[in-house]
Design a protein around this motif. Structure first.
Motif, PDB file in Angstrom:
ATOM      1  N   ARG A   1      -0.070   4.001   0.811  1.00 39.90           N
ATOM      2  CA  ARG A   1      -0.555   4.831   1.652  1.00 39.90           C
ATOM      3  C   ARG A   1      -0.001   4.565   3.207  1.00 39.90           C
ATOM      4  O   ARG A   1       0.719   5.399   3.790  1.00 39.90           O
ATOM      5  N   CYS A   2      -0.199   3.285   3.477  1.00 35.88           N
ATOM      6  CA  CYS A   2       0.110   2.921   4.803  1.00 35.88           C
ATOM      7  C   CYS A   2       1.579   1.862   4.756  1.00 35.88           C
ATOM      8  O   CYS A   2       1.838   1.500   5.861  1.00 35.88           O
TER       9      CYS A   2
ATOM     10  N   CYS B   1      -6.909  -1.199   0.527  1.00 40.17           N
ATOM     11  CA  CYS B   1      -6.091  -1.628   1.313  1.00 40.17           C
ATOM     12  C   CYS B   1      -6.741  -2.037   2.448  1.00 40.17           C
ATOM     13  O   CYS B   1      -7.438  -1.428   3.153  1.00 40.17           O
TER      14      CYS B   1
ATOM     15  N   SER C   1       1.264  -1.493   4.321  1.00 41.43           N
ATOM     16  CA  SER C   1       1.167  -2.687   4.618  1.00 41.43           C
ATOM     17  C   SER C   1       1.353  -3.371   3.213  1.00 41.43           C
ATOM     18  O   SER C   1       1.056  -2.677   2.007  1.00 41.43           O
TER      19      SER C   1
ATOM     20  N   CYS D   1      -5.023  -0.450   5.889  1.00 39.52           N
ATOM     21  CA  CYS D   1      -5.585   0.822   6.557  1.00 39.52           C
ATOM     22  C   CYS D   1      -6.886   0.976   6.345  1.00 39.52           C
ATOM     23  O   CYS D   1      -7.549   2.052   6.844  1.00 39.52           O
TER      24      CYS D   1
ATOM     25  N   CYS E   1       0.810  -1.021  -0.214  1.00 45.22           N
ATOM     26  CA  CYS E   1      -0.059  -0.077  -0.104  1.00 45.22           C
ATOM     27  C   CYS E   1       0.807   1.388   0.046  1.00 45.22           C
ATOM     28  O   CYS E   1       1.766   1.251   0.862  1.00 45.22           O
TER      29      CYS E   1
HETATM   30 ZN   LIG Z   1      -2.896   1.185   3.375  1.00 36.58          ZN
END
Ligand SMILES: [Zn+2]
Length: 147
Positions: free
Chosen positions: A11-12, A31, A14, A34, A9
């Motif tokens: 964004r996060c 995702c 993971s 998150c 991801c």
């Molecule tokens: Zn994420």
């Protein structure tokens, strides 16, 4: 061309970001780390984005974020399955929110009229909150994912 897989991801970080290429131009990301999602047509400034944004609750609006280098837009997901329950972002703002899981319960005979024939209803007494990165636990809590 179409393929589904799990990627990291952006964004996060993971490794549980589910991606689906609908067409070479349209790519969805969801995702499970998150709980945020993005859609390649969702770019700020576009009509599609403006329309989608207008439908969102205020908390969701405040949680929408755009990646600087890719202008990819992430927004919190909303999960709702009639039989199991729902998972949604709950709180007062960017600095004060968590995922909320609420289980569904069968509507009893006595309640049938009140719920207009629905078989299940959200039971708000079951509400349980989860940290942002525990989104998957929230899905397990309502039974959408196995424990
Ligand atoms: Zn994420």
């Amino acid at each position: 061309m179409q393929y589904d897989n799990l990627i990291e991801c952006s964004r996060c970080g993971s490794d549980a970001c589910y991606t689906q290429e609908v067409t070479p131009e349209i790519k969805l990301e969801f995702c499970y780390g998150c709980g945020f999602q993005s859609h390649s047509l969702m770019k700020s400034g576009t009509e599609f984005f403006t329309e989608q944004l207008a439908l969102l609750p205020d908390l969701y609006k405040s949680l929408v974020e755009e990646e600087e280098d890719t202008s990819k837009v992430w927004m919190p997901s909303f999960t709702n399955t009639e039989e199991k329950g729902m998972v949604f972002a709950d709180g007062t703002g960017r600095d004060n929110w968590r995922w909320a899981g609420v289980k569904s319960v069968p509507v009893s005979k006595e309640e049938k009229e009140k719920y207009k024939g629905a078989k299940y209803r959200a039971d708000m007494t079951t509400i349980k909150h989860f940290e942002e990165h525990d989104f998957m636990e929230a899905l397990s809590y309502i039974g959408v994912l196995p424990e």
